[in-house]
Scaffold this motif. Sequence first.
Motif, short mmCIF file in Angstrom:
data_model
loop_
_atom_site.label_atom_id
_atom_site.label_comp_id
_atom_site.label_asym_id
_atom_site.label_seq_id
_atom_site.Cartn_x
_atom_site.Cartn_y
_atom_site.Cartn_z
N GLY A 1 12.88 0.96 2.25
CA GLY A 1 12.26 2.02 3.04
C GLY A 1 13.14 3.24 3.18
N LYS A 2 14.43 3.03 3.48
CA LYS A 2 15.35 4.16 3.64
C LYS A 2 15.57 4.90 2.33
N LEU A 3 15.65 4.14 1.22
CA LEU A 3 15.83 4.79 -0.08
C LEU A 3 14.64 5.67 -0.42
N ILE A 4 13.45 5.19 -0.11
CA ILE A 4 12.24 5.95 -0.42
C ILE A 4 12.18 7.22 0.43
N VAL A 5 12.57 7.13 1.70
CA VAL A 5 12.57 8.31 2.57
C VAL A 5 13.54 9.37 2.05
N VAL A 6 14.76 8.96 1.72
CA VAL A 6 15.74 9.92 1.20
C VAL A 6 15.27 10.50 -0.14
N GLY A 7 14.71 9.64 -0.99
CA GLY A 7 14.18 10.12 -2.27
C GLY A 7 13.05 11.11 -2.08
N SER A 8 12.17 10.84 -1.11
CA SER A 8 11.05 11.75 -0.84
C SER A 8 11.55 13.10 -0.33
N ALA A 9 12.61 13.08 0.49
CA ALA A 9 13.19 14.33 0.98
C ALA A 9 13.78 15.13 -0.17
N SER B 1 2.63 20.53 -5.90
CA SER B 1 3.62 19.45 -5.95
C SER B 1 4.41 19.38 -4.64
N LEU B 2 4.74 20.53 -4.07
CA LEU B 2 5.50 20.56 -2.82
C LEU B 2 4.72 19.94 -1.68
N VAL B 3 3.44 20.27 -1.57
CA VAL B 3 2.61 19.70 -0.50
C VAL B 3 2.57 18.19 -0.63
N LEU B 4 2.43 17.70 -1.85
CA LEU B 4 2.42 16.25 -2.07
C LEU B 4 3.76 15.64 -1.70
N GLY B 5 4.85 16.34 -2.06
CA GLY B 5 6.18 15.84 -1.71
C GLY B 5 6.37 15.70 -0.22
N ILE B 6 5.90 16.68 0.54
CA ILE B 6 6.00 16.63 2.00
C ILE B 6 5.14 15.49 2.55
N ALA B 7 3.94 15.31 1.98
CA ALA B 7 3.07 14.22 2.41
C ALA B 7 3.74 12.87 2.13
N VAL C 1 0.84 -1.20 0.00
CA VAL C 1 0.00 0.00 0.00
C VAL C 1 0.87 1.25 0.00
N ARG C 2 1.93 1.26 0.84
CA ARG C 2 2.82 2.42 0.87
C ARG C 2 3.51 2.63 -0.47
N ALA C 3 3.88 1.53 -1.13
CA ALA C 3 4.54 1.64 -2.43
C ALA C 3 3.60 2.27 -3.46
N ASN C 4 2.35 1.86 -3.45
CA ASN C 4 1.39 2.41 -4.41
C ASN C 4 1.08 3.87 -4.13
N VAL C 5 0.90 4.21 -2.86
CA VAL C 5 0.68 5.61 -2.50
C VAL C 5 1.92 6.44 -2.85
N GLY C 6 3.10 5.86 -2.61
CA GLY C 6 4.33 6.56 -2.93
C GLY C 6 4.47 6.88 -4.40
N LEU C 7 4.05 5.95 -5.27
CA LEU C 7 4.15 6.23 -6.70
C LEU C 7 3.11 7.24 -7.14
N VAL C 8 1.93 7.23 -6.52
CA VAL C 8 0.94 8.28 -6.80
C VAL C 8 1.57 9.65 -6.57
N ILE C 9 2.26 9.79 -5.45
CA ILE C 9 2.86 11.08 -5.08
C ILE C 9 4.06 11.41 -5.96
N LEU C 10 4.96 10.45 -6.15
CA LEU C 10 6.17 10.70 -6.94
C LEU C 10 5.83 11.09 -8.37
N PHE C 11 5.07 10.25 -9.04
CA PHE C 11 4.76 10.49 -10.45
C PHE C 11 3.78 11.64 -10.61
#
Length: 477
Positions: free
Chosen positions: A337-345, A444-450, A274-284
């Motif tokens: 998990g750590k890669l996604i956190v750093v990427g999100s930052a 986009s910034l708000v989504l990135g922070i989320a 679920v986190r992976a799918n939500v993460g791609l919604v936000i990233l893309f």
Amino acid sequence: MRMHVMLGPMSSSSFRWGALAVLCAVIFLDALDVSMVGVALPSIQADLGLSTSSLQWVVSGYVLGYGGLLLLGGRTADLLGRRRVFLVALGVFAVASLLGGIVDNGALLIAARFVKGVSAAFTAPAALSIITTTFPEGPVRNKALSIFTASGASGFSLGLVLSGFLTELGWRWTFLMPVPVAIIALVAALKVLDRGAEERAAGGHDILGAVLITASMLLLVFTVVQAPEVGWGSFRTIGSLAVTAALLALFVFVEQRLKHPLVRLGILRSAPIVRANVGLVILFGSYVGFQFVMMQYFQNLLHWSALQTALAFLPAGLLVAITSTKMGDFADRFGTGKLIVVGSAALAGGYTIFLGIDGDPSVAFQVLPGMLLLGVAFALSFPALNIQATNGVKDDEQGLASGLLNTSGQVGGAVVLAAVTAVLTSQSTGGLSIEALRAAVVVSLVLGIAGLAISATGLRVRKAPPVVETEKVLETV
């Protein structure tokens, strides 16, 4: 019982990685097609005499076909055979590309784009599931997935650059260029994709579920694409969203009562998936919206040429391409998990830099650093999200997991683009302005922070054994 693709004489490393090369070439083309048309839109509009509302469908037609049928495409690959579905869809992609490059009518061009989107909805999940059933879970699969996903990210990023060059020759080349590449890939795929990938998953065909989910996805994407034009508060938009919700509710009701559903809803009990799918919604989604804003900024406010605009996005694409082979090793060492956190930052940081845009931006101290941070975000997050979304999933559901993930990205892109367009339009009553562009970047910034906040929750989850059944809750990161 788990099914494994039997490679037979093709089990050697050379054939396995040769198959990966073909799959990477095709996902590169799919991603290329999403972004490459953007720079060519003004030329297409002038040549074919399209209105602005019609012109958006050159982009939206592809998204509609792609995002609307991805779940069906993924499950079809499981049920009918991944190799077979991949080859047929790739052939359709080549034909649709050729038609798109020779038509002289806007409606036909939009139709060709829709068909290309439909074909990509079948090639993308089929390709990903071939990889996940060919390479055993662990370091080898992670390396393969990192290369595969980096190919998609590179195609999306470099599509803008390539489009800038091709548009100088003529917009039709942006449609014709993929044709020979697709044909070569098709011929190579016939040779290197083992027929073991034609194994079919057990179970019946959920026709009703397929109709319901496809209709709901098509209607959702269509609604959010049209909403900025007809109004978010209009009866048409609200009514369409209500019908979409009703179709999805009916789909869930049907899937819970079938022995062989199109989407086994138990797969969504996995927090990492679920986190992976939500993460791609936000990233893309956030990046598609940001890219649209920057196109307006560079070309309409700064009056940069198509080629200059394309080159502004080049650093991000190059960074993703150069680091592609290392992401699997990073995932093994540090965890997804750590890669996604750093990427999100990095994603949030890149958008933050562009909040300071003005009429005379510094390329060296603003545009370049911002683009490099976004490149870091894609290089780290995109492969990690794909690995996390497919780890622990049984072979006969890899197409489903792949379809879910790709659907998340495409629907996210459509929804966020519509939101960004709405903000940009509402803030530009007196014409396009810096203030309007900044307001759109904020989305986009708000989504990135989320995304950063959501991904951080995964760090608290303890790592589970490497192989688990998808009927249980997966706790891997």
